[in-house]
Design a protein around this motif. Structure first.
Motif, mmCIF file in Angstrom:
data_model
loop_
_atom_site.group_PDB
_atom_site.id
_atom_site.type_symbol
_atom_site.label_atom_id
_atom_site.label_comp_id
_atom_site.label_asym_id
_atom_site.label_seq_id
_atom_site.Cartn_x
_atom_site.Cartn_y
_atom_site.Cartn_z
ATOM 1 N N MET A 1 -38.443 45.608 -50.785
ATOM 2 C CA MET A 1 -37.573 44.909 -49.845
ATOM 3 C C MET A 1 -37.478 43.429 -50.206
ATOM 4 O O MET A 1 -38.426 42.834 -50.691
ATOM 5 C CB MET A 1 -38.107 45.056 -48.417
ATOM 6 N N SER A 2 -36.309 42.848 -49.918
ATOM 7 C CA SER A 2 -36.089 41.435 -50.184
ATOM 8 C C SER A 2 -36.139 40.652 -48.883
ATOM 9 O O SER A 2 -35.673 41.125 -47.840
ATOM 10 C CB SER A 2 -34.717 41.230 -50.847
ATOM 11 N N ALA A 3 -36.714 39.470 -48.948
ATOM 12 C CA ALA A 3 -36.737 38.572 -47.798
ATOM 13 C C ALA A 3 -35.800 37.410 -48.092
ATOM 14 O O ALA A 3 -35.963 36.707 -49.099
ATOM 15 C CB ALA A 3 -38.161 38.074 -47.551
ATOM 16 N N VAL A 4 -34.811 37.216 -47.236
ATOM 17 C CA VAL A 4 -33.816 36.171 -47.436
ATOM 18 C C VAL A 4 -34.076 35.039 -46.451
ATOM 19 O O VAL A 4 -34.176 35.268 -45.237
ATOM 20 C CB VAL A 4 -32.382 36.710 -47.246
ATOM 21 N N THR A 5 -34.225 33.821 -46.973
ATOM 22 C CA THR A 5 -34.514 32.652 -46.150
ATOM 23 C C THR A 5 -33.530 31.544 -46.480
ATOM 24 O O THR A 5 -33.221 31.309 -47.653
ATOM 25 C CB THR A 5 -35.946 32.135 -46.400
ATOM 26 N N ARG A 6 -33.035 30.879 -45.450
ATOM 27 C CA ARG A 6 -32.139 29.738 -45.655
ATOM 28 C C ARG A 6 -32.838 28.476 -45.166
ATOM 29 O O ARG A 6 -33.348 28.414 -44.040
ATOM 30 C CB ARG A 6 -30.821 29.939 -44.919
ATOM 31 N N THR A 7 -32.853 27.460 -46.024
ATOM 32 C CA THR A 7 -33.615 26.238 -45.770
ATOM 33 C C THR A 7 -32.779 25.023 -46.142
ATOM 34 O O THR A 7 -32.060 25.042 -47.138
ATOM 35 C CB THR A 7 -34.901 26.214 -46.626
ATOM 36 N N GLN A 8 -32.885 23.965 -45.342
ATOM 37 C CA GLN A 8 -32.264 22.691 -45.715
ATOM 38 C C GLN A 8 -33.315 21.858 -46.446
ATOM 39 O O GLN A 8 -34.370 21.538 -45.903
ATOM 40 C CB GLN A 8 -31.745 21.926 -44.507
ATOM 41 N N LEU A 9 -33.014 21.505 -47.708
ATOM 42 C CA LEU A 9 -33.966 20.741 -48.516
ATOM 43 C C LEU A 9 -33.766 19.245 -48.391
ATOM 44 O O LEU A 9 -34.729 18.477 -48.373
ATOM 45 C CB LEU A 9 -33.833 21.138 -49.994
ATOM 46 N N LEU A 10 -32.508 18.820 -48.356
ATOM 47 C CA LEU A 10 -32.133 17.412 -48.313
ATOM 48 C C LEU A 10 -30.862 17.304 -47.478
ATOM 49 O O LEU A 10 -30.250 18.334 -47.155
ATOM 50 C CB LEU A 10 -31.867 16.891 -49.741
ATOM 51 N N PRO A 11 -30.426 16.107 -47.132
ATOM 52 C CA PRO A 11 -29.154 15.995 -46.422
ATOM 53 C C PRO A 11 -28.018 16.656 -47.210
ATOM 54 O O PRO A 11 -27.773 16.327 -48.362
ATOM 55 C CB PRO A 11 -28.947 14.483 -46.310
ATOM 56 N N GLY A 12 -27.360 17.616 -46.593
ATOM 57 C CA GLY A 12 -26.252 18.292 -47.256
ATOM 58 C C GLY A 12 -26.656 19.200 -48.394
ATOM 59 O O GLY A 12 -25.809 19.614 -49.181
ATOM 60 N N VAL A 13 -27.945 19.548 -48.505
ATOM 61 C CA VAL A 13 -28.432 20.424 -49.572
ATOM 62 C C VAL A 13 -29.160 21.608 -48.929
ATOM 63 O O VAL A 13 -30.140 21.417 -48.211
ATOM 64 C CB VAL A 13 -29.391 19.687 -50.535
ATOM 65 N N PHE A 14 -28.671 22.812 -49.201
ATOM 66 C CA PHE A 14 -29.211 24.012 -48.575
ATOM 67 C C PHE A 14 -29.614 25.024 -49.643
ATOM 68 O O PHE A 14 -28.939 25.181 -50.654
ATOM 69 C CB PHE A 14 -28.180 24.635 -47.633
ATOM 70 N N LEU A 15 -30.712 25.719 -49.375
ATOM 71 C CA LEU A 15 -31.216 26.743 -50.276
ATOM 72 C C LEU A 15 -31.196 28.096 -49.589
ATOM 73 O O LEU A 15 -31.714 28.250 -48.483
ATOM 74 C CB LEU A 15 -32.658 26.417 -50.698
ATOM 75 N N THR A 16 -30.588 29.082 -50.254
ATOM 76 C CA THR A 16 -30.718 30.482 -49.859
ATOM 77 C C THR A 16 -31.651 31.128 -50.877
ATOM 78 O O THR A 16 -31.334 31.202 -52.062
ATOM 79 C CB THR A 16 -29.366 31.206 -49.849
ATOM 80 N N SER A 17 -32.824 31.554 -50.408
ATOM 81 C CA SER A 17 -33.845 32.112 -51.296
ATOM 82 C C SER A 17 -34.037 33.593 -50.997
ATOM 83 O O SER A 17 -34.252 33.980 -49.847
ATOM 84 C CB SER A 17 -35.173 31.369 -51.102
ATOM 85 N N VAL A 18 -33.924 34.400 -52.038
ATOM 86 C CA VAL A 18 -34.148 35.841 -51.920
ATOM 87 C C VAL A 18 -35.456 36.163 -52.645
ATOM 88 O O VAL A 18 -35.515 36.140 -53.875
ATOM 89 C CB VAL A 18 -32.983 36.650 -52.529
ATOM 90 N N HIS A 19 -36.493 36.430 -51.880
ATOM 91 C CA HIS A 19 -37.794 36.717 -52.474
ATOM 92 C C HIS A 19 -37.872 38.211 -52.765
ATOM 93 O O HIS A 19 -37.825 39.050 -51.862
ATOM 94 C CB HIS A 19 -38.925 36.303 -51.530
ATOM 95 N N THR A 20 -37.975 38.558 -54.040
ATOM 96 C CA THR A 20 -38.020 39.956 -54.450
ATOM 97 C C THR A 20 -38.763 40.085 -55.769
ATOM 98 O O THR A 20 -38.763 39.162 -56.583
ATOM 99 C CB THR A 20 -36.592 40.526 -54.603
ATOM 100 N N LYS A 21 -39.379 41.239 -55.969
ATOM 101 C CA LYS A 21 -40.042 41.537 -57.246
ATOM 102 C C LYS A 21 -39.311 42.667 -57.980
ATOM 103 O O LYS A 21 -39.871 43.311 -58.863
ATOM 104 C CB LYS A 21 -41.502 41.899 -56.993
ATOM 105 N N LYS A 22 -38.055 42.866 -57.603
ATOM 106 C CA LYS A 22 -37.274 43.976 -58.152
ATOM 107 C C LYS A 22 -36.828 43.727 -59.587
ATOM 108 O O LYS A 22 -36.670 44.653 -60.374
ATOM 109 C CB LYS A 22 -36.045 44.223 -57.265
ATOM 110 N N PHE A 23 -36.628 42.441 -59.947
ATOM 111 C CA PHE A 23 -35.999 42.119 -61.225
ATOM 112 C C PHE A 23 -36.967 41.423 -62.176
ATOM 113 O O PHE A 23 -37.860 40.693 -61.741
ATOM 114 C CB PHE A 23 -34.784 41.213 -61.002
ATOM 115 N N LYS A 24 -36.745 41.613 -63.463
ATOM 116 C CA LYS A 24 -37.536 40.911 -64.470
ATOM 117 C C LYS A 24 -36.979 39.524 -64.757
ATOM 118 O O LYS A 24 -37.645 38.712 -65.407
ATOM 119 C CB LYS A 24 -37.588 41.724 -65.762
ATOM 120 N N SER A 25 -35.775 39.264 -64.289
ATOM 121 C CA SER A 25 -35.180 37.929 -64.437
ATOM 122 C C SER A 25 -35.026 37.307 -63.058
ATOM 123 O O SER A 25 -34.968 38.005 -62.044
ATOM 124 C CB SER A 25 -33.814 38.012 -65.126
#
Length: 426
Positions: A1-25
């Motif tokens: 299963m993948s865990a998707v998280t959205r985070t604001q890193l800086l003003p006007g800068v956003f990260l969508t992170s998909v944590h998964t071990k499914k892929f080798k890349s």
């Protein structure tokens, strides 16, 4: 299963992170978002290709290639996309996931640093972009614009949207206009680049095995020095009613097969609407699958088209029907496409048609996370539209759609523009 998280890193800068071990890349993208505007589109589209030519530490493609080789043969590609009425420009990188390195070294740190370097510290000459690189990339962009006409099916689909949305930002070509490209200079491009860095929203995307805290730390370090001066909000995508009388546009080229393309407004239903899952099912029933009414009737049974299908522009509220026809059959094909839509409006479909359309669409959503490229593109679109639903959530909503709701969605469709690409002897 993948865990998707959205985070604001800086003003006007956003990260969508998909944590998964499914892929080798792992995949990392950095995308600047700007409102689609005719005057800026060409410059915006050219900038990522100029940035990819070199940086302060890696001033040419040879040096960049050597740096990527050190990252287990990673890749960084410039990207120009249109999502709703936003032009999305930047890079997509693919690298060996940290979990698979031979010595346990962290590829992500170096990869993010290289992408940040390309974005923030490009190779320059006399305080602007390199004149040689600018000349070469202008020629390449003009070639890409001219090449759009070579694939007639997609060209016709783009032309009907341009005609429908001629007075709207959505009608702007994501690559801009050839004349605007010609007018660009190293200095004007540098000034536009500075404006994007200071004022454009920056969407980051990561898919891989690294933990969120580590990804945030690495990206904040890679983007150190990013100027932020405000103005990151994108205007809402405009949704307007269909024309009272459908517009007709004809274009003549030396083609052996006509391209009949019909643009519909969805009555204000977009990906943000509660009715959108019903519209998805309606589209699949009408022309979105190989068991749809357009495919089985217009193409297979009546042989009026070489192909006939429909697709949604989900953030804008459009449906486009594409078909390839004999010149003599264009009137019959248009009438039959309308007849099949009317059948959908009257609920004239069997249970197997509804369930077949549902299964196809649900399967497409549920398999989306199996492709890192499709997943990155999906989440970028959701970020632009301000939506948070993942494909699994959309699939669950689609499972609950009734045939009556699909009929209601079909009734919302209104023909706006008909485009026909005909031959010189038609």
């Amino acid at each position: 299963m993948s865990a998707v998280t959205r985070t604001q890193l800086l003003p006007g800068v956003f990260l969508t992170s998909v944590h998964t071990k499914k892929f080798k890349s792992s995949v990392l993208s950095m995308t600047l978002l700007a409102p689609l505007a005719e005057g800026d589109a060409a410059a915006n589209a050219l900038i990522p290709y100029l940035l990819r030519r070199g940086s302060e530490r890696h001033p040419d493609l040879q040096a960049l290639s050597a740096a990527l080789d050190q990252l287990y043969g990673g890749s960084i590609e410039p990207m120009v996309r249109k999502k709703g009425e936003a032009q999305c420009v930047g890079f997509t990188g693919s690298f060996l996931d940290d979990a698979y390195t031979l010595d346990g070294s962290g590829v992500l740190d170096e990869a993010a640093g290289l992408m940040g370097e390309l974005l923030l510290r490009p190779y320059t000459r006399d305080g602007a972009f390199s004149p040689d690189y600018t000349r070469q990339e202008k020629a390449n962009l003009i070639d890409r614009i001219r090449a759009e006409v070579n694939e007639k099916r997609s060209y016709a689909a783009n032309r009907v949207v341009e005609a429908m949305c001629a007075s709207e930002p959505y009608g702007v070509n994501r690559l801009g206009r050839e004349a605007d490209v010609e007018a660009l200079t190293p200095q004007s491009l540098w000034e536009r680049y500075q404006q994007l860095l200071a004022h454009a929203r920056l969407e980051l995307y990561y898919c891989g095995s690294a933990e969120l805290n580590r990804v945030c730390f690495i990206l904040q370090k890679a983007l150190a020095g990013l100027p932020r001066e405000g103005g990151y909000t994108l205007p809402a995508c405009t949704v307007i009613p269909a024309a009272q009388t459908p517009r007709r546009v004809e274009e003549t080229m030396d083609v052996a097969q006509g391209k009949l393309t019909m643009g519909f407004r969805t009555g204000g239903i977009t990906a943000a609407s509660p009715e959108y899952p019903a519209l998805m099912l309606c589209n699949a029933l009408f022309g979105g699958t190989t068991t749809s009414k357009l495919f089985l009737n217009v193409r297979e049974k009546l042989s009026l088209c070489y192909y006939a299908s429909s697709m949604l522009h989900k953030y804008k509220g459009l449906m486009v029907v594409s078909s390839g026809v004999e010149f003599a059959n264009v009137g019959k094909a248009e009438a039959e496409i309308k007849a099949q839509l009317e059948a959908c409006r009257k609920g004239q479909f069997e249970t197997w048609e509804v369930e077949g359309a549902r299964r196809y669409t649900v399967s497409s959503l549920l398999t989306l996370p199996d492709s890192q490229g499709r997943q990155e593109d999906y989440w970028l679109g959701q970020a632009v539209a301000g939506l948070t639903e993942g494909p699994e959530e959309v699939a669950r909503a689609l499972e609950q759609v009734t045939a009556e709701q699909a009929v209601a969605a079909a009734k919302s469709l209104s023909l706006d523009t008909v485009y026909f690409l005909k031959g010189t002897e038609a």
